[in-house]
Design a protein around this motif. Structure first.
Motif: not given
Lengths: 208, 468
Positions: B137-140, B121-129, B230-238
């Motif tokens: 989905a993990l809040g990244a 959660p909260g990290c930036t991650l990139v990949c040539p894909d 650009f991307t999709g994300l979900v707020a991380p929860d329990r």
């Protein structure tokens, strides 16, 4: 990287929407760990009669003598959607395409264009169709002119259409800059950010 | 005014503001694979540049490697060996962790990154894909880039990024039986077109999203790119925290407590403003299947093939006409009357353990229809091992499915395989583009349970009839 300032060239219409990077360069055409040798595979599925073959399909626009030497593509919305493969841009560039004009682009493809001196021009569909109509009668005698400094596309009849591009990206293309070189000049700033960031979010670097 | 989840992560990584809407962002994680990563590493080395933070870079073999049992560096795809070996030697010399062929952690990048706890959660991650958005989905903040941008991230630890606008998609209410994350995203794209998310970072929210398990959220975010986002994300929860706890690269001990305290702040504030909001009533979502050659050309499984005459404009009508010609379909035909030649369960969209369990529930005690080629490719070596430990492989094999090694496989041409000309495939993958799964192959996108039901029926099937 090759600069893009002004370009005058034959424009070929490929007025379909959602032309994806699999269509621009199929997986099977990416044969080597290289940015080169991809021009032949450009649009392979449409351009040749057989998968993997090299016999041209005469009805495909780039195989028609009228569009010989085409260096500008006119296309529908969402050009370059799909896979992130930069091979799509490398293939277009190697084939000799300098600019693609469409009403929209896949976001990753758009970025890939900038990194390789290929100009993506966003203009409304109606304008793209108008440009296609303007060159249709005699594409060889009616080239389009693109001026990146002025941000205009000039039709053979003289009509000029303005387009928008982020100033930073325009500069990269005009000067033929390598963004890595530009960013590396900010090395000290990055290092100082990193030091405080690592203190702020230590678990990303030392999971414990 | 409050901030959105996206704004919080963006600001936290902002090294500098550049011209216009562009920022220099710090990148926490770079993932590579052998098709595009090989070139990025090779080109970086040729330019005399070094990987700045090798311990923040990871690599896997998924795009070219064969998925047939007993595989090696040799591939059916011509030249595949060079991609694999270049990736291996470049990873080793750069000091990058590689999930190589035979490594128990090997698998599809967007399956193994969460599985290993690399994305957080909260990290930036990139990949040539392009499907890197899955990992939101993990809040990244995770997004796909090209090879040159990957070189930039590797060399500088940063990327120059044009700030996207924000869109919240609220999936309200409860999902009906037989309907899952794949149907949600296909439904969204069909309703709002493939251009609907262009220029946006999307936060998926609402009661139905909160109900989804992490693997299903990965499916939902996976196809944000098909929505042009650009991307999709979900707020991380329990659910996200429980999912990550104890994973190999997840924080431990005191670091875990520290991380958790931060992760709990990662949600959009109540008064945060989004540039756009879309609301979807989940009661209206049915099992959804594509009938054309763009992900937006999809309908409820109970529908009929539409007519070009019903299209919104001339360009859309032309695109439907062309799609139907390619797909060999005529307007008015019921989707459930379309016979299939093949069924494929796999890809970064739908190949996780929960997908295989759900498909196996449909297949248990049933057989794939005569003449249908059916293939299941687990998303990672760990998914495969876990599935085998609970006997799912037997269910697939006894039903008539091939059971493969993990990789991207026939989502496209990985391993040099394709389904063949004019073969009609029902597929749990993400792209139904012309020739994506092989020259002239006809792809129908669907959820893994719809694929399983269709494999049994020998035609596109309504999985709800199998659940009764």
């Amino acid at each position: 990287m090759k600069k893009f300032t002004t370009h005058r060239g034959v424009a070929a219409p490929l007025l379909r929407i959602n032309i994806d990077t699999d269509a621009i360069i199929p997986s099977r055409e990416m044969k080597r760990v290289s940015k080169h040798g991809l021009g032949e595979g450009l649009f392979a599925g449409w351009r040749y009669t057989e998968p993997g073959g090299r016999r041209p399909r005469p009805e495909f626009v780039l195989n028609q003598p009228a569009y010989n030497g085409a260096s500008i593509l006119l296309s529908g919305s969402n050009f370059g959607c799909g896979s992130s493969r930069e091979h799509a841009v490398w293939a277009l560039v190697e084939y000799g395409i300098r600019a693609v004009i469409a009403s929209g682009f896949g976001a990753i493809f758009y970025g890939n264009c900038i990194r390789n001196g290929l100009l993506p021009v966003v203009l409304p569909d109606a304008v793209v169709r108008q440009l296609a109509a303007a060159v249709a009668a005699d594409p060889q005698a009616c080239p389009l002119t693109i001026d990146l400094q002025q941000k205009t596309v000039v039709a053979p009849g003289g009509g000029a259409f303005s387009f928008a591009i982020e100033p930073a990206l325009q500069e990269i293309l005009l000067q033929g800059l390598d963004p890595i070189d530009i960013t590396q000049k900010m090395q000290r700033r990055i290092a100082s950010f990193e030091t405080t960031y690592r203190r702020r979010r230590p678990w990303l670097f030392e999971p414990g | 005014m409050g901030k959105t989840l996206f704004e919080k992560i963006w600001t936290d990584h902002q090294v500098a503001e550049l011209e216009g809407d562009t920022c220099l962002l710090y990148i926490d994680r770079v993932f590579l694979h052998e098709r595009t990563g090989s070139i990025a590493l090779q080109s970086l080395e040729a330019a005399g540049r070094k990987v700045r933070n090798p311990q923040q870079v990871f690599c896997t073999m998924d795009h070219i490697v064969d998925t047939l049992p007993g595989r090696s560096d040799r591939t059916r795809v011509p030249g595949g060996e060079a991609f694999i070996q270049t990736t291996r030697s470049a990873s080793h010399s750069a000091g990058i962790k590689l999930f190589d062929i035979g490594d128990p952690g090997q698998g599809i990048v967007h399956v193994i990154s969460p599985e290993q706890g690399i994305v957080q959660p909260g990290c930036t991650l990139v990949c040539p894909d392009s499907h890197t958005c899955s990992q939101g989905a993990l809040g990244a903040l995770a997004w796909g880039i090209g090879s040159s941008e990957a070189e930039h991230a590797l060399a500088t630890g940063t990327l120059r990024v044009n700030r996207p606008r924000t869109l919240r998609v609220d999936f309200e209410g409860r999902l009906p039986p037989g309907v899952g994350a794949k149907d949600m995203i296909l439904h969204l794209i069909a309703a709002h077109s493939t251009a609907g998310g262009a220029g946006f970072a999307i936060e998926f929210a609402g009661a139905a999203v909160r109900e989804l398990e992490i693997e299903a959220r990965l499916t939902l975010c996976n196809m944000a790119v098909e929505f042009s986002a650009f991307t999709g994300l979900v707020a991380p929860d329990r659910k996200a925290f429980d999912y990550l706890r104890g994973r190999p690269y997840a924080p431990r001990g005191r670091a875990w407590e520290q991380a958790l305290a931060y992760w709990r702040t990662l949600r959009s504030d109540d008064d945060a403003r989004f540039d756009r909001i879309i609301r979807i009533d989940c009661a209206a979502i049915a099992p959804t299947v594509s009938w054309g050659t763009s992900p937006q050309q999809a309908s409820a499984v109970s529908a009929q093939v539409p007519s070009p005459a019903a299209a919104a404009d001339a360009a859309a009508a032309k695109s439907i006409e062309r799609a139907l010609a390619y797909m060999g379909l005529e307007p008015g035909r019921r989707l459930t009357d379309i016979p299939i030649d093949a069924a494929f369960i796999g890809s970064c969209t739908n190949s996780r353990l929960s997908d295989l369990r759900a498909a196996a529930r449909v297949l248990r005690g049933r057989r794939v229809a005569a003449g249908v080629k059916a293939i299941c490719v687990p998303g990672s070596s760990q998914v495969k091992a876990a599935a085998e430990a609970e006997g799912l492989d037997r269910v697939f094999i006894e039903a008539g499915f091939e059971w493969r090694e993990s990789g991207c496989s026939m989502c496209f041409y990985a391993g040099g395989e394709s389904f063949g000309r004019r073969q009609r495939v029902i597929s749990s993958t993400n792209r139904n583009f012309e020739s994506r799964q092989g020259p002239e192959t006809r792809t129908h996108l669907a959820s893994p349970v719809t694929v399983a039901a269709s494999a049994v029926a020998g035609r596109i099937a309504d999985v709800r009839e199998f659940l009764r």
